[in-house]
Design an enzyme around this catalytic site. Structure first.
Site: not given
Length: 249
Positions: A29, A32, A42, A75, A77, A203, A205
């Site tokens: 993560d 961007g 990004r 799924t 993205n 989290r 995600s």
């Protein structure tokens, strides 16, 4: 007891090679945001992030970790700008072509977790080729979650078991955790011991929802393109300091 000190020199501690996590998973993560902080598109962050993945995968292999699983494309993205999606797919193609040339020499296996049917025909053929090469190898394995979502994975496994029941192959009362696990995209893999999330978010995600039941989590503010070998060392050292009780005392 064997210990390893990173040659990078800044790791605050020693990695105990006798107690490595067998399976490390990473939510890659921050690409961007890394680019935005530098006034770059990004897509530039994804390009740097792809090279970081290559570095960290090789480092895991050198340490003696058996499996590395990374969250490359979810799924959800597909909702991102088309040029960003195109860049990620182009980087995937580049990585696959390079891997096909080097996998056997480096003894690194590749496996893709997710619904690959929506990928271009070219990418599907390349993933099939890497699967064929991987079947001939027995070394370190890198798993790339692509068009992957934890809930989608669980639903697919549940539907598969329901279909088996409907045709009489198996009875509903035969379902066990082990059998259900085999129906997941990750079937045959051990659950991750350690899950690392760079980027500052705290989290999961939709990542490895079934498999992470007893994983140790480490969150770090370091954005993925800035993630170094020292960061992995530090995460492993933190993991090794914890007492994994699996619900016991």
């Amino acid at each position: 007891m064997a210990f390893f000190k990173s040659k990078s020199g800044n790791t605050a501690g020693l990695v105990d090679l006798d107690h490595l996590p067998r399976h490390i998973a990473i939510i890659m993560d921050g690409n961007g945001r890394w680019a935005k902080k530098r006034g770059l598109p990004r897509t530039a962050g994804h390009k740097v992030g792809a090279e970081v993945f290559r570095t960290i995968a090789t480092y895991c292999k050198d340490l003696g970790v058996d499996y590395l699983t990374v969250y490359a494309f979810s799924t959800e993205n597909w909702k991102r700008p088309q040029d960003e999606v195109n860049t990620i797919m182009t980087l995937l193609k580049k990585y696959l072509l390079e891997s096909i040339d080097t996998m056997a020499k480096d003894n690194i296996r590749l496996r893709f977790l997710g619904d690959l049917s929506v990928l271009s025909e070219e990418l599907q053929e390349l993933t099939e080729e890497t699967n064929a090469i991987s079947a001939t190898l027995d070394g370190f394995q890198a798993n790339i979650c692509l068009n992957y979502g934890g809930r989608d994975e669980i639903l697919r496994a549940a539907r598969s078991f329901a279909e088996d029941c409907a045709i009489g192959t198996i009875g509903a009362d035969a379902l066990t955790e082990e059998l259900f696990s085999e129906k997941l995209f990750s079937g045959g893999l051990p659950d991750p011991d350690l899950i690392i999330r760079p980027g500052g978010e705290k989290r999961v995600s939709n990542f490895l929802l079934w498999q992470c039941a007893y994983s140790e989590f480490i969150f770090t503010d370091t954005l993925w393109p800035d993630f170094k070998k020292e960061d992995l060392d530090a995460a492993i050292i933190e993991y090794q300091s914890r007492n994994r009780r699996y619900g016991g005392v």
